[in-house]
Design an enzyme around this catalytic site. Structure first.
Site, PDB file in Angstrom:
ATOM      1  N   GLY A 147       0.761  -1.236   0.000  1.00  0.00           N
ATOM      2  CA  GLY A 147       0.000   0.000   0.000  1.00  0.00           C
ATOM      3  C   GLY A 147       0.793   1.288   0.000  1.00  0.00           C
ATOM      4  N   GLY A 150       3.535  -3.533  -3.847  1.00  0.00           N
ATOM      5  CA  GLY A 150       3.366  -3.713  -5.287  1.00  0.00           C
ATOM      6  C   GLY A 150       3.747  -2.438  -6.008  1.00  0.00           C
ATOM      7  NE  ARG A 151      -0.372   2.481  -5.981  1.00  0.00           N
ATOM      8  CZ  ARG A 151      -1.407   2.453  -6.817  1.00  0.00           C
ATOM      9  NH1 ARG A 151      -1.325   3.020  -7.990  1.00  0.00           N
ATOM     10  NH2 ARG A 151      -2.534   1.869  -6.454  1.00  0.00           N
ATOM     11  CB  CYS A 195     -15.963   4.800 -29.300  1.00  0.00           C
ATOM     12  SG  CYS A 195     -15.178   4.413 -30.852  1.00  0.00           S
ATOM     13  CE1 TYR A 213      -2.362  -3.036  -8.592  1.00  0.00           C
ATOM     14  CE2 TYR A 213      -0.891  -1.277  -7.868  1.00  0.00           C
ATOM     15  CZ  TYR A 213      -1.527  -2.486  -7.635  1.00  0.00           C
ATOM     16  OH  TYR A 213      -1.315  -3.146  -6.454  1.00  0.00           O
TER      17      TYR A 213
END
Ligand SMILES: *Cc1c(COP(=O)(O)O)cnc(C)c1O
Length: 429
Positions: A240, A276-277, A358, A386
């Site tokens: 986190g 992770g990030r 679109c 991500y």
């Protein structure tokens, strides 16, 4: 911008390699990762944890490319997985099953069988029903499943609501007040072995205080459990930690770890973290080319060849990614890096950076001041986590190529998808 993506003169590089060379060789859109950046972020954790028994379990969902997993595996990391598919990736990349923790609220029987067969370190169990299912599945295999309960500490991570996970109203973990009763229940199930406790309160946290609040609540449970004779081997404080996308000021990895170690003073349990990030986010960029410039009455648009299917974060969370030109000073002569266009087109203007999909939500960045010409290359920063892992094939767009730069070497880590691959499993009725 990290040191691993930097300008030399007016050209943007990944480590020693001009991004324009990568676009020429592998085309765009293309994810570009820096091996040195990946290594550096993991080392910051292991350095800060010197002398303390620990395991860094990289959260695979941040970026699950085999090359990335292999870089971390070779540095001794473990892995936090949320599906059987991620376990298969970890094993295919040379990861060690005995260093894998398995999180997630919806583990299927098939996933439990796979993970028990592989011999993972721990199941991070998120409900009473999951405990019972895991006990049955392990029993059917004649195995004992190692278990940690994911406790919801009910602290506010102060992050985007979609990536906040540690509040009572969230679907994750077992309620704090029910945790002791569930540990007692788990102790009495014959095919489970209680090994730890875990929490994960959210993603992209930019302050240390919620982590410390969660840690203190978890430690209170550990003490209560010890009083009942339930002694845990490890404490897993999840992932986190945030990164800088724009003007955020998250704590440095070393400061975050030091704060956790402060809260854990005097404790001997092994510490597990699931970043992770913060390991991958600033180790990657998304390289894209301007297809068209469109000067509207109210806004100017730069239509690029990357879209929300490649990088979903802006559309999903209204997330900010810095966008830099690969060529800082476009000249009148057209070139593959800088594009070409009239002097008016090369003026610095406020652009909406949008993809070809679109949907009005298909944007990469709003109101960016850029001097660019048609065909110019742009780098969308902080796209290592991500990014590709959340990509899709919406609009029948083949997914981007991925490359890893290592010094002056470029490795193709994933080939660009072909359209034939996209419909290979489809049938006419
Ligand atoms: C997503 C996730 C992580 C990683 O979160 P980051 O914000 O990328 O560090 C860790 N643990 C669990 C259980 C997760 O779901």
């Amino acid at each position: 911008m990290s040191n691993y993506f930097h300008y030399r003169g007016d050209r943007l590089y990944a480590e020693q390699v001009p991004l324009a060379d990568i676009a020429a060789q592998f085309d765009t859109p293309c994810y570009v990762y820096s091996r040195a950046a990946l290594t550096d972020s993991l080392r910051q954790f292991t350095d800060a944890l010197q002398g303390r028994e620990h395991l860094i379990c990289y959260a695979v969902k941040a970026n699950s490319n085999l090359a990335i997993l292999n870089v971390f595996a070779r540095l001794g990391a473990g892995f936090d997985i949320v599906s059987g598919g991620e376990l298969q990736r970890v094993l295919a990349a040379g990861g060690d099953a005995r260093k894998v923790v398995f999180s997630g609220v919806g583990k299927s029987v098939a996933e439990m069988l796979l993970a028990l067969d592989a011999g993972i370190l721990c199941f991070n169990v998120e409900s009473a029903a999951e405990l019972e299912r895991l006990n049955e599945v392990a029993g059917s295999m004649g195995k004992i499943a190692p278990v940690s309960l994911r406790v919801n500490p009910d602290v506010d991570a102060k992050t985007h609501p979609y990536i906040s996970t540690g509040l009572k109203q969230n679907k994750f973990g077992v309620a704090y007040d029910e945790a002791i009763a569930l540990y007692r229940k788990a102790r009495d199930l014959p095919h489970l072995r209680l090994t730890g406790i875990d929490c994960h309160i959210g993603s992209q946290l930019t302050e240390t205080s919620p982590f410390i609040a969660a840690t203190e609540k978890i430690l209170a449970l550990v003490d209560t459990l010890a009083g009942e004779g339930i002694r845990l081997e490890h404490i897993d404080l999840g992932g986190g930690l945030g990164i800088r996308y724009h003007d955020e000021t998250p704590p440095a990895i070393a400061d975050y770890v030091a704060a956790l170690l402060g809260a854990l003073r005097g404790r001997s349990e092994k510490l597990i973290l699931e970043p992770g990030r913060v390991l991958a986010g600033n180790a990657g960029v998304l390289l894209t080319r301007v297809e068209y410039l469109k000067h509207g009455e109210e806004k100017n648009f730069a239509i690029v060849d990357a879209a929300m299917n490649d990088l979903m974060r802006p559309a999903l969370y209204d997330a900010f990614h810095e966008i830099l030109p690969v060529c800082r000073q476009p000249s009148p002569q057209p070139s593959p890096a800088c594009g070409g266009g009239s002097e008016r087109e090369r003026q610095s203007l406020l652009y909406e950076i949008v993809g070809p999909i679109c949907e009005t939500g298909d944007f990469i960045g709003h109101a960016r001041n850029l001097a660019i010409a048609p065909q110019a290359l742009l780098a969308v920063l902080s796209a290592g986590a991500y990014g590709m892992s959340m990509s899709s094939n919406y609009n029948t767009r083949p997914r981007a190529a991925e490359v890893v730069v290592d010094g002056n070497t470029v490795h193709l880590a994933r080939e660009r998808e072909t359209v034939q691959q996209l419909y290979a499993g489809e049938k006419l009725i």
